[in-house]
Write a protein that holds these residues in place. Sequence first.
Motif, short mmCIF file in Angstrom:
data_model
loop_
_atom_site.label_atom_id
_atom_site.label_comp_id
_atom_site.label_asym_id
_atom_site.label_seq_id
_atom_site.Cartn_x
_atom_site.Cartn_y
_atom_site.Cartn_z
N GLN A 1 0.69 7.42 -0.14
CA GLN A 1 1.06 6.27 -0.89
C GLN A 1 2.45 6.16 -0.05
OE1 GLN A 1 0.27 4.73 -4.87
NE2 GLN A 1 -1.31 3.97 -4.06
N LEU B 1 0.80 -1.22 -0.20
CA LEU B 1 -0.20 -0.21 -0.05
C LEU B 1 0.56 0.99 -0.10
CD1 LEU B 1 -3.18 -0.81 2.16
CD2 LEU B 1 -2.70 -1.37 0.04
N GLY B 2 2.39 1.04 0.33
CA GLY B 2 2.90 2.50 0.44
C GLY B 2 4.67 1.66 0.44
N THR B 3 5.05 3.46 0.72
CA THR B 3 6.79 3.10 0.07
C THR B 3 7.11 1.99 1.65
OG1 THR B 3 7.20 5.07 1.36
CG2 THR B 3 6.39 5.15 -1.24
N THR B 4 6.36 2.05 1.78
CA THR B 4 6.66 1.82 3.52
C THR B 4 7.43 0.41 3.26
OG1 THR B 4 5.71 3.05 4.67
CG2 THR B 4 7.49 1.53 5.96
N TYR C 1 5.13 1.79 -10.42
CA TYR C 1 6.30 2.65 -10.68
C TYR C 1 6.66 3.55 -9.44
CZ TYR C 1 2.39 6.77 -11.01
OH TYR C 1 1.85 7.57 -10.53
N LEU C 2 5.31 3.28 -8.25
CA LEU C 2 5.89 3.88 -7.35
C LEU C 2 6.47 3.27 -6.40
CD1 LEU C 2 6.43 6.21 -5.57
CD2 LEU C 2 4.48 6.23 -4.57
N ASP D 1 10.20 -0.21 0.20
CA ASP D 1 11.86 -0.80 0.50
C ASP D 1 12.39 -1.28 0.90
OD1 ASP D 1 11.60 2.53 0.48
OD2 ASP D 1 11.34 2.80 1.94
N TYR D 2 11.15 -2.41 0.90
CA TYR D 2 11.37 -4.00 1.26
C TYR D 2 11.43 -4.94 0.41
CZ TYR D 2 13.37 -1.34 5.43
OH TYR D 2 14.81 -0.59 6.01
N LYS E 1 10.59 2.56 -8.30
CA LYS E 1 11.09 3.52 -7.53
C LYS E 1 11.40 2.86 -5.76
CE LYS E 1 12.71 7.53 -7.61
NZ LYS E 1 14.30 7.23 -8.26
N HIS E 2 11.04 2.85 -5.84
CA HIS E 2 11.45 2.85 -3.87
C HIS E 2 12.17 1.19 -3.81
CE1 HIS E 2 10.39 5.72 -0.67
NE2 HIS E 2 9.26 6.01 -2.69
N THR F 1 -6.72 1.87 -3.06
CA THR F 1 -5.68 1.42 -4.00
C THR F 1 -4.83 1.14 -3.07
OG1 THR F 1 -4.85 3.86 -5.20
CG2 THR F 1 -7.45 2.47 -5.40
N PRO F 2 -4.12 -0.05 -3.79
CA PRO F 2 -2.60 -0.27 -4.51
C PRO F 2 -1.30 0.54 -4.28
CG PRO F 2 -3.38 -2.27 -5.25
CD PRO F 2 -4.73 -1.18 -4.78
N ILE F 3 -0.27 0.33 -3.72
CA ILE F 3 1.09 1.63 -4.35
C ILE F 3 0.25 1.21 -5.87
CG2 ILE F 3 2.29 -0.34 -3.53
CD1 ILE F 3 4.01 2.59 -2.66
N ASP F 4 0.39 2.73 -6.58
CA ASP F 4 1.69 2.90 -8.12
C ASP F 4 2.65 1.67 -7.92
OD1 ASP F 4 -0.75 4.48 -8.64
OD2 ASP F 4 0.29 6.28 -8.18
N HIS G 1 7.98 7.89 8.62
CA HIS G 1 7.32 6.46 8.24
C HIS G 1 6.65 6.42 9.71
CE1 HIS G 1 8.57 5.38 4.40
NE2 HIS G 1 9.26 6.82 4.44
N ARG H 1 16.09 1.68 -5.36
CA ARG H 1 16.48 3.14 -5.26
C ARG H 1 17.20 1.77 -3.48
NH1 ARG H 1 14.06 8.52 -1.83
NH2 ARG H 1 13.58 7.07 0.34
#
Lengths: 230, 230, 230, 230
Positions: free
Chosen positions: B167, A113-116, A210-211, A119-120, A214-215, A205-208, B96, A218
């Motif tokens: 997000q 759902l998000g970048t957190t 492309y986002l 990230d993993y 990216k995360h 909505t679930p995380i995009d 976060h 990176r």
Amino acid sequence: MTDALKEEVYAANMALPRHGLVTFTWGNVSAIDRDRQRVVIKPSGISYDTMTPEDMVVVDMQGNVLEGKYRPSSDTPTHLALYRRFAQIGGIVHTHSTHATAWAQAGLSIPALGTTHADYFASDIPCTRALTEEEVNGDYELNTGLVIADALANSQPLHTPGIIVYQHGPFAWGKTADEAVHNAVVMEEVAKMAWIAHGLNPHLTPIDSYLMEKHFSRKHGPHAYYGQAK
Amino acid sequence: MTDALKEEVYAANMALPRHGLVTFTWGNVSAIDRDRQRVVIKPSGISYDTMTPEDMVVVDMQGNVLEGKYRPSSDTPTHLALYRRFAQIGGIVHTHSTHATAWAQAGLSIPALGTTHADYFASDIPCTRALTEEEVNGDYELNTGLVIADALANSQPLHTPGIIVYQHGPFAWGKTADEAVHNAVVMEEVAKMAWIAHGLNPHLTPIDSYLMEKHFSRKHGPHAYYGQAK
Amino acid sequence: MTDALKEEVYAANMALPRHGLVTFTWGNVSAIDRDRQRVVIKPSGISYDTMTPEDMVVVDMQGNVLEGKYRPSSDTPTHLALYRRFAQIGGIVHTHSTHATAWAQAGLSIPALGTTHADYFASDIPCTRALTEEEVNGDYELNTGLVIADALANSQPLHTPGIIVYQHGPFAWGKTADEAVHNAVVMEEVAKMAWIAHGLNPHLTPIDSYLMEKHFSRKHGPHAYYGQAK
Amino acid sequence: MTDALKEEVYAANMALPRHGLVTFTWGNVSAIDRDRQRVVIKPSGISYDTMTPEDMVVVDMQGNVLEGKYRPSSDTPTHLALYRRFAQIGGIVHTHSTHATAWAQAGLSIPALGTTHADYFASDIPCTRALTEEEVNGDYELNTGLVIADALANSQPLHTPGIIVYQHGPFAWGKTADEAVHNAVVMEEVAKMAWIAHGLNPHLTPIDSYLMEKHFSRKHGPHAYYGQAK
């Protein structure tokens, strides 16, 4: 070398209560020495309060005890099945951490759902299918490992470094025991966030994608720029 | 002067784990020296356990490293974009934190429901729009700052001292690094309260506007009477 | 005598962060010396970390400062209104504790659902009506006290030793400052339990009245038998 | 022998606040000496901060105080009723732990949803029926014990080592006081998990019966292989 690995596995096990991931003895961490084909794992049912590095158990790839005065964790066959199937994995952790286990009881994958999360994990955290009655009454812990491996079939295991077993709880892994614990902490935290987010907005909505890419990249891709150069 | 600011930014970063706002290294605080046009920020991916004031990184307004042996936080371009756009801001924090991040995953602004919120925020805490694929694949962290700045366009930034990025998670700010952390703590707490309140009563009404104005102004207005005379 | 009361009020204030009821300075406790008609209360906006017993402020029943180098809590007129109206009350506490405040934001009384509640409260914990715009823009803190007093009109205040103010948060009281804090802890805990219970079963029924009476009276009635004889 | 049992009961009581199961004095643990037909139990309303092993109260099977300067817990007749009915039980604990109590307020049994539950409980954790007005106004604490015993009628009490009393809270037991506390910790944790799981998926299915049997028996059955050989 085994002594160093015992210290590492001991330290990783002791990190579980410190991160609030275990109640009593409900967790275990292992690591593998790929060259010597040996796995070091927590003894079964031993309290974190009194455990020492020397209490760690060394087993071969068939689970025979090579060193240690205690029985290894009853989940040892699950760990071994994953080490045999995925050469990239160096450490594995199993816990009953509250929120990840609740998703397992709900029978639902933990959605990205998000970048957190991204990230993993480069995907949702899958929930396995139920084990059949035959699988449970047979070699249960081995079959648990096989069901996890099947659920991961098409994934790069270090891109999906954890899973939840239906009606049971989370397993996480990484290149080392320490990284496995790190990923178990992340799973529990994103499991909690996703529970709250779903309660706030059942139609989120679930995380995009492309986002997410990216995360994840990176931090973990060939051009990673998070953290310090290594 | 930079040394004093390094100490201040270091102390503000160390306050994040103490307030339960970060897991591992998932947070960063910066502060700006407006006269010398320099920003002091946490290094990327460095553990709070071992970090020292000397580890803080000094960058110019374009993000060039002027002092420090580490790379600055990967979110540095976001911080710089906000400092360039809003002259009133002296410190910025990104975390976060669990509940604020869950609202970001739900894609919803954190509504002003009570005086706890109104004591610090004169409005809802906005959730930004999604970044586009181009914005994410381009200069991602800079674009994150621009999207935040756009969402704030018509607000006085010290009256809305924080936002959640869709997000992703919360950013907060203030006149100093310490005040930014203070506002990040408040965001997390009101995010938690608003989640519980919504669960109790999905039909609740937002705070009465006259009550919101009263509480914000008794703490922050020209005739503030909360706290001690300064 | 005032010195002893300052120590008592200081100790009661320090108990708030220890019980997890306050973030930063969001809470205050007072106690009254009925014979001398003086109230001792926390100074406004002073940090718990550095506060001492000497920092407590002594005011008369009109709120004039008699002793102390700081301004009293901005909520002092609320406390005084309650002391004037209810002769049985010896100590008062105000916090923004998470779950009780969420009920206040939801605009709902905290229902009596079990014996944990009934051990301390002989009724639901009422949520006040909203203050009007005139009441907020007039003598706001005094009017808050009057609205609380009105909501309690027909209750014995020591049988309903706490209330939540709509869109604001909880006030609790008792025969002493210490007992007031005790009741504030109970309110927060029963607010949390009632939130969870409602989530589990939206159609639950409130506690049976005979069970409520039994539990309240075995602790507080003339034939109380909980605890040690006094 | 009684001294050793006092130490044991004292230690088990002190474990309650350490595990986060009690607020103030809301909990009590007892243990029985079957040979001498004596029960050692916490004194009523005594603070955990100052309590010592000597403060434990020794009663006979009718509740007459044989040793100790304090009154025994007001819940003593409940404990005695359970000891009289179930010869297998050696220790009993009562708390108002948050999540288990919320299920009691919701009036619902805690469903067996996963292996965490099945590792300790071979069934749902039952919620008793309501006590009648006569039962509450009569010998209330004794009747609480009888209602618990009735709810367990067809179960092996060590296979269902805990229950929740409707609109009241949890009781747990075991072969010893320490094991009773252990089971109380488990109840609270599975109560929390089941709450979250239900929120995530109201249509979830309870644990497969063969998985429940496997987990319970690998820890508690005649062929148990969890932990170390004893």
